[in-house]
Design a protein around this motif. Structure first.
Motif, mmCIF file in Angstrom:
data_model
loop_
_atom_site.group_PDB
_atom_site.id
_atom_site.type_symbol
_atom_site.label_atom_id
_atom_site.label_comp_id
_atom_site.label_asym_id
_atom_site.label_seq_id
_atom_site.Cartn_x
_atom_site.Cartn_y
_atom_site.Cartn_z
ATOM 1 N N GLY A 124 -69.066 -78.368 7.830
ATOM 2 C CA GLY A 124 -69.939 -77.502 7.051
ATOM 3 C C GLY A 124 -69.429 -76.096 6.836
ATOM 4 N N SER A 125 -68.118 -75.889 6.925
ATOM 5 C CA SER A 125 -67.574 -74.529 6.828
ATOM 6 C C SER A 125 -67.237 -74.099 5.402
ATOM 7 C CB SER A 125 -66.319 -74.401 7.694
ATOM 8 O OG SER A 125 -65.331 -75.348 7.296
ATOM 9 N N ALA A 126 -67.233 -75.009 4.458
ATOM 10 C CA ALA A 126 -66.862 -74.684 3.076
ATOM 11 C C ALA A 126 -68.083 -74.701 2.173
ATOM 12 C CB ALA A 126 -65.819 -75.668 2.555
ATOM 13 N N ASP A 127 -68.114 -73.768 1.245
ATOM 14 C CA ASP A 127 -69.180 -73.730 0.245
ATOM 15 C C ASP A 127 -68.851 -74.599 -0.959
ATOM 16 O OD1 ASP A 127 -71.013 -71.531 1.345
ATOM 17 O OD2 ASP A 127 -69.037 -70.583 1.383
ATOM 18 N N ALA A 128 -67.558 -74.800 -1.206
ATOM 19 C CA ALA A 128 -67.133 -75.598 -2.355
ATOM 20 C C ALA A 128 -65.745 -76.149 -2.100
ATOM 21 C CB ALA A 128 -67.138 -74.757 -3.633
ATOM 22 N N VAL A 129 -65.467 -77.283 -2.721
ATOM 23 C CA VAL A 129 -64.146 -77.896 -2.660
ATOM 24 C C VAL A 129 -63.691 -78.215 -4.075
ATOM 25 C CG1 VAL A 129 -62.869 -79.990 -2.029
ATOM 26 C CG2 VAL A 129 -64.351 -78.890 -0.345
ATOM 27 N N LEU A 130 -62.494 -77.764 -4.413
ATOM 28 C CA LEU A 130 -61.817 -78.207 -5.628
ATOM 29 C C LEU A 130 -60.967 -79.410 -5.256
ATOM 30 C CD1 LEU A 130 -60.595 -74.783 -7.077
ATOM 31 C CD2 LEU A 130 -62.303 -76.278 -8.112
ATOM 32 N N PHE A 131 -61.126 -80.485 -5.986
ATOM 33 C CA PHE A 131 -60.380 -81.719 -5.721
ATOM 34 C C PHE A 131 -59.805 -82.160 -7.060
ATOM 35 C CE2 PHE A 131 -60.490 -86.139 -3.670
ATOM 36 C CZ PHE A 131 -59.521 -85.815 -2.737
ATOM 37 N N SER A 132 -58.743 -81.474 -7.453
ATOM 38 C CA SER A 132 -58.247 -81.564 -8.817
ATOM 39 C C SER A 132 -57.167 -82.624 -8.982
ATOM 40 C CB SER A 132 -57.675 -80.205 -9.254
ATOM 41 O OG SER A 132 -58.627 -79.186 -9.088
ATOM 42 N N GLU A 133 -57.531 -83.706 -9.626
ATOM 43 C CA GLU A 133 -56.612 -84.798 -9.922
ATOM 44 C C GLU A 133 -55.830 -85.230 -8.691
ATOM 45 O OE1 GLU A 133 -54.684 -84.128 -13.790
ATOM 46 O OE2 GLU A 133 -56.438 -82.894 -14.215
ATOM 47 N N VAL A 134 -56.591 -85.484 -7.648
ATOM 48 C CA VAL A 134 -56.074 -85.985 -6.382
ATOM 49 C C VAL A 134 -56.510 -87.427 -6.167
ATOM 50 C CG1 VAL A 134 -56.149 -85.702 -3.874
ATOM 51 C CG2 VAL A 134 -56.051 -83.689 -5.337
ATOM 52 N N ILE A 135 -57.756 -87.717 -6.497
ATOM 53 C CA ILE A 135 -58.353 -88.982 -6.099
ATOM 54 C C ILE A 135 -57.632 -90.188 -6.682
ATOM 55 C CG2 ILE A 135 -60.072 -89.113 -7.969
ATOM 56 C CD1 ILE A 135 -62.086 -90.028 -5.766
ATOM 57 N N GLU A 136 -56.995 -90.023 -7.839
ATOM 58 C CA GLU A 136 -56.281 -91.150 -8.451
ATOM 59 C C GLU A 136 -54.999 -91.511 -7.704
ATOM 60 O OE1 GLU A 136 -55.117 -87.438 -10.820
ATOM 61 O OE2 GLU A 136 -56.916 -88.286 -9.893
ATOM 62 N N HIS A 137 -54.602 -90.680 -6.726
ATOM 63 C CA HIS A 137 -53.394 -90.930 -5.947
ATOM 64 C C HIS A 137 -53.699 -91.530 -4.580
ATOM 65 C CE1 HIS A 137 -50.864 -88.489 -8.708
ATOM 66 N NE2 HIS A 137 -51.995 -87.827 -8.877
ATOM 67 N N LEU A 138 -54.957 -91.800 -4.282
ATOM 68 C CA LEU A 138 -55.357 -92.196 -2.931
ATOM 69 C C LEU A 138 -55.460 -93.701 -2.753
ATOM 70 C CD1 LEU A 138 -58.197 -89.597 -2.297
ATOM 71 C CD2 LEU A 138 -55.809 -89.450 -1.604
ATOM 72 N N VAL A 139 -55.007 -94.169 -1.604
ATOM 73 C CA VAL A 139 -55.245 -95.558 -1.224
ATOM 74 C C VAL A 139 -56.675 -95.724 -0.729
ATOM 75 C CG1 VAL A 139 -54.656 -97.318 0.503
ATOM 76 C CG2 VAL A 139 -52.840 -96.134 -0.731
ATOM 77 N N ASP A 140 -57.170 -94.742 0.025
ATOM 78 C CA ASP A 140 -58.510 -94.839 0.605
ATOM 79 C C ASP A 140 -59.368 -93.654 0.149
ATOM 80 O OD1 ASP A 140 -60.758 -95.292 2.101
ATOM 81 O OD2 ASP A 140 -59.730 -95.461 4.033
ATOM 82 N N PRO A 141 -59.879 -93.677 -1.065
ATOM 83 C CA PRO A 141 -60.699 -92.554 -1.541
ATOM 84 C C PRO A 141 -62.013 -92.418 -0.782
ATOM 85 C CG PRO A 141 -60.766 -94.361 -3.118
ATOM 86 C CD PRO A 141 -59.725 -94.719 -2.098
ATOM 87 N N ASP A 142 -62.518 -93.516 -0.225
ATOM 88 C CA ASP A 142 -63.769 -93.443 0.537
ATOM 89 C C ASP A 142 -63.608 -92.522 1.749
ATOM 90 O OD1 ASP A 142 -65.419 -96.009 -0.642
ATOM 91 O OD2 ASP A 142 -63.281 -96.402 -0.525
ATOM 92 N N ALA A 143 -62.516 -92.727 2.504
ATOM 93 C CA ALA A 143 -62.263 -91.895 3.680
ATOM 94 C C ALA A 143 -62.034 -90.443 3.275
ATOM 95 C CB ALA A 143 -61.063 -92.429 4.457
ATOM 96 N N ALA A 144 -61.366 -90.226 2.146
ATOM 97 C CA ALA A 144 -61.114 -88.866 1.685
ATOM 98 C C ALA A 144 -62.420 -88.145 1.362
ATOM 99 C CB ALA A 144 -60.207 -88.893 0.455
ATOM 100 N N LEU A 145 -63.323 -88.816 0.670
ATOM 101 C CA LEU A 145 -64.600 -88.183 0.326
ATOM 102 C C LEU A 145 -65.469 -87.974 1.567
ATOM 103 C CD1 LEU A 145 -65.452 -89.842 -3.089
ATOM 104 C CD2 LEU A 145 -64.780 -87.485 -2.656
ATOM 105 N N ASP A 146 -65.353 -88.868 2.548
ATOM 106 C CA ASP A 146 -66.057 -88.647 3.817
ATOM 107 C C ASP A 146 -65.594 -87.344 4.460
ATOM 108 O OD1 ASP A 146 -67.456 -91.018 3.568
ATOM 109 O OD2 ASP A 146 -66.204 -92.141 4.972
ATOM 110 N N GLU A 147 -64.283 -87.085 4.415
ATOM 111 C CA GLU A 147 -63.751 -85.864 5.017
ATOM 112 C C GLU A 147 -64.159 -84.624 4.224
ATOM 113 O OE1 GLU A 147 -61.457 -83.473 7.715
ATOM 114 O OE2 GLU A 147 -62.706 -85.264 7.782
ATOM 115 N N LEU A 148 -64.163 -84.718 2.905
ATOM 116 C CA LEU A 148 -64.613 -83.586 2.097
ATOM 117 C C LEU A 148 -66.094 -83.306 2.345
ATOM 118 C CD1 LEU A 148 -62.842 -84.223 -1.322
ATOM 119 C CD2 LEU A 148 -62.063 -82.855 0.620
ATOM 120 N N ARG A 149 -66.857 -84.350 2.474
ATOM 121 C CA ARG A 149 -68.288 -84.178 2.764
ATOM 122 C C ARG A 149 -68.469 -83.509 4.123
ATOM 123 N NH1 ARG A 149 -72.475 -86.905 5.210
ATOM 124 N NH2 ARG A 149 -74.501 -86.741 4.159
#
Length: 262
Positions: A124-149
């Motif tokens: 909960g330390s960030a107010d916003a996250v820019l995730f610019s054209e990253v997700i299309e390069h991921l094998v596990d986007p679910d885990a990535a979004l869990d971490e961003l959340r």
């Protein structure tokens, strides 16, 4: 970007998710010849969406902390800084080469990964996250979004951008039996579609898919907008800009989502 790995390259990303990427994949993303910026038009539109969401820094209030995860060379973060005066923008990437370049554009550049212990930020330390054209390069986007959340505060903003599988020209190409733009069948060369650059796309999304996927990961979709693609042939660029009025047809999808409050 096999073995549950994910390397990233957004506006210039390179972030891992899950486990260490294979040497061949790491070498691909560390190669300076691999393009790491997708154009200022997309970065500027995305930054304006975030500026509207955050608002100006209030007198006496602390600035918002904005993480550019997969910052690459820092070009998108630098564009965002021009419309987010006073807010604290931190570039995050796993590539030391990318961070060296980003350090010339943003005041804070931190090495971090989406896996292997997660990003170096508290819950909960960030107010916003820019995730610019990253997700299309991921094998596990679910885990990535869990971490961003995890690193976003409740109600915090996620600004995600990604190429649109259903872009107006891709619909015509598929009807003609041609591989759509943005998709790739090889890391060594382009086969069956227009273009010449290999950029390591593993997953492609439509606006409809993102409207279903993000809520499943604990985010509320606020808005989806469109942005043009900088590599569209010049004669077609007016049409590409016009397509942005209907995001489902645009070249690039810009998504504003918020972490759902518990």
């Amino acid at each position: 970007m096999t073995r549950q790995t994910a390397a990233t390259r957004g506006s210039g990303p390179r972030t891992t998710a899950d486990r260490e990427p294979p040497d061949t994949l790491r070498e691909f993303y560390e190669n300076p010849a691999v393009p790491v910026a997708s154009g200022d038009a997309r970065s500027h539109r995305q930054a304006l969406m975030l500026a509207r969401a955050l608002g100006p820094v209030r007198p006496g209030a602390p600035p918002a902390t904005v993480l550019d995860v997969g910052c690459g060379d820092g070009s998108a973060a630098a564009v965002a800084a021009t419309v987010l005066p006073g807010h604290r923008i931190v570039g995050v990437d796993w590539s030391q080469d990318a961070l060296r370049r980003a350090a010339a554009r943003v005041p804070y550049a931190v090495r971090g990964e989406l896996g292997d212990g997660g990003l170096p930020f508290a819950d909960g330390s960030a107010d916003a996250v820019l995730f610019s054209e990253v997700i299309e390069h991921l094998v596990d986007p679910d885990a990535a979004l869990d971490e961003l959340r995890r690193v976003l505060r409740p109600g915090g903003h996620l600004m995600l951008s990604t190429p649109n599988l259903a872009a107006w020209y891709n619909r015509g190409l598929l009807l003609a039996g041609v591989q759509p733009v943005f998709s790739e069948v090889s890391m060594r060369g382009i086969h069956g579609r227009p273009g010449t650059q290999v950029v390591g796309h593993l997953r492609l999304y439509t606006a409809r898919a993102l409207r279903g996927f993000l809520p499943a990961c604990g985010f509320e979709v606020v808005r989806i907008a469109g942005a043009p693609y900088h590599d569209v042939p010049r004669p077609l660029r007016p049409l590409d800009r016009a397509a942005c009025r209907l995001p489902s047809l645009a070249s690039v999808l810009l998504v504003h989502a918020r972490r759902r409050r518990e």
